[in-house]
Enzyme design. Sequence first.
Site, PDB file in Angstrom:
ATOM      1  N   LYS A  93      48.594  39.059  34.119  1.00  0.00           N
ATOM      2  CA  LYS A  93      47.493  38.248  34.639  1.00  0.00           C
ATOM      3  C   LYS A  93      46.337  38.242  33.636  1.00  0.00           C
ATOM      4  O   LYS A  93      45.991  39.289  33.070  1.00  0.00           O
ATOM      5  CB  LYS A  93      47.040  38.823  35.989  1.00  0.00           C
ATOM      6  N   SER A 173      44.434  35.909  44.008  1.00  0.00           N
ATOM      7  CA  SER A 173      44.129  35.299  42.728  1.00  0.00           C
ATOM      8  C   SER A 173      45.243  35.446  41.702  1.00  0.00           C
ATOM      9  O   SER A 173      45.201  34.818  40.647  1.00  0.00           O
ATOM     10  CB  SER A 173      42.850  35.933  42.167  1.00  0.00           C
ATOM     11  N   SER A 197      45.042  39.703  46.736  1.00  0.00           N
ATOM     12  CA  SER A 197      45.340  38.903  45.553  1.00  0.00           C
ATOM     13  C   SER A 197      46.676  39.212  44.897  1.00  0.00           C
ATOM     14  O   SER A 197      47.096  38.485  44.004  1.00  0.00           O
ATOM     15  CB  SER A 197      44.219  39.050  44.521  1.00  0.00           C
TER      16      SER A 197
END
Length: 512
Positions: A93, A173, A197
């Site tokens: 990420k 996210s 997330s």
Amino acid sequence: MKTKSILALTFLGSTALAASFASAQDSDAEGAADMRASFAEVMATTDYILRIQALDDNGPTLNAVIDYNVEAPVEARRLASTGILRGRSVLVKDNIETSEFPTTAGSLALAENRTGRDAPLIANIREAGGVILGKTNLSEWANIRSNDSTSGWSAVEGLTRNPHAIDRNTCGSSSGSGAAIAAGFAWAAIGTETNGSISCPASINGIVGFKPSVGLVSRTHVVPISSTQDTAGPMAKTVYDAALLLSAMAGEDEADSVTVGVPRVSDYTQGLAGYSLDGVRIGVMRNQIGGNAQVAGVFDAALADLERAGAVLVDIEFDPNPEMWGDSYTVLKYELREEMGRYLRSIPEFEEGDTPRSLADLITFNEANASTEMRWFDQSIFYEAEATTDREAYEAARENAVRIAGEETLDMLFAEHDVAFLVAPTRGPAWVSDLVLGDNFNGSIGFGSPAAIAGYPHLTVPMGAVERLPVGISFFGAKWADHDVLKVGAAYERARTTELPEPSFRRWRPAD
């Protein structure tokens, strides 16, 4: 040019490996096994890159991957006999620093953020033989900029699309990490979670996601929101793979004090295959199933699988003290302002343009670049965080939120109902992505917030689908019971009878 480069690279690498393999077969069985592993990882990594090029850069254009290394097969070959990961490819990420890529958190304000540093969790993965394949898209600033955001959108890469239905959301996210693994772009990926997330994008994209106890994994050189709640965690196709990646990433880091002295196990895959559900007491969070009858039906089928495998299910009707959410929000805003500034002051000066050094600088950048950064939603949470400066109020809110979520919710439920784990649906199915109106969460489904706020482990495992849209089941355990939670999730995975959907890479349409 990237496609040609990777094909040429793979051909040369495969030819050399094939020759080495033939030689090894003539000499010793161990050498042949190493060559087989090396060949397999080179070919797997090559396939991942070709899939990214076909489905992310082109075709349905999932926008799950921001950048990737076309020479990763060379790394896979080099590391195929190293550590526990043995050349497996991992996507990261893009709020986690890796030395070879910029770390943008999805924002144009950090487009030039080339620190040259590896976060300690990345260094651990490399040492364990993992290949860093590339960076994944995310909800910009890990979805902490606005209450009106669309999950999966960043100014750097645009809107991430769900491989199961490309007009549907990927949740946030860690949207790119979830979509990438569902699409077959890597062996596993790393996400981060403050509250939902990892678990939400894993559930909605039909993969496994694990949010470890806060402190199991270092947060150094990870773009922060909250030191109270932030953690990185693995996202993968199976519980075993998630546990294997966790074994590589977890570790003590003196720069992150909450990781020091933490009870860890060296191998989180140990005992997964043989764990029995016979007699294991599991609390079913009845009030958190929500009002969607189709989700409830899939969850009932998952509960039946658990019972057939020997689990003892205990119905629980409980709603947390709502003070927990308000106080947690105060904590997030205060820590965002403090810790974002600390992180920004640690990064090197950009070669071009001003380097942001505070949350106020980010606010100014967004205002100056509103046409690109704030076309779809505002920065209202940034404004609120910049104004949240009362430390005494913050400390009181933090104490209250953590106590309610841990001692007065999770610990109390485990003790009063004599259960080892709690289960609930993770989330509902993916909603239609809408940049104009923002997200459409069904807040009645799921029980992830107490574990997020208290820092307890949370595992989500695919349990089926609603009209071809994946939904997951969540397992919660006590603080530091990460290994046990992975074991129960693996046992459910073996017991699961429901057929899981395959990505269509098309717009959603009703099942036949």
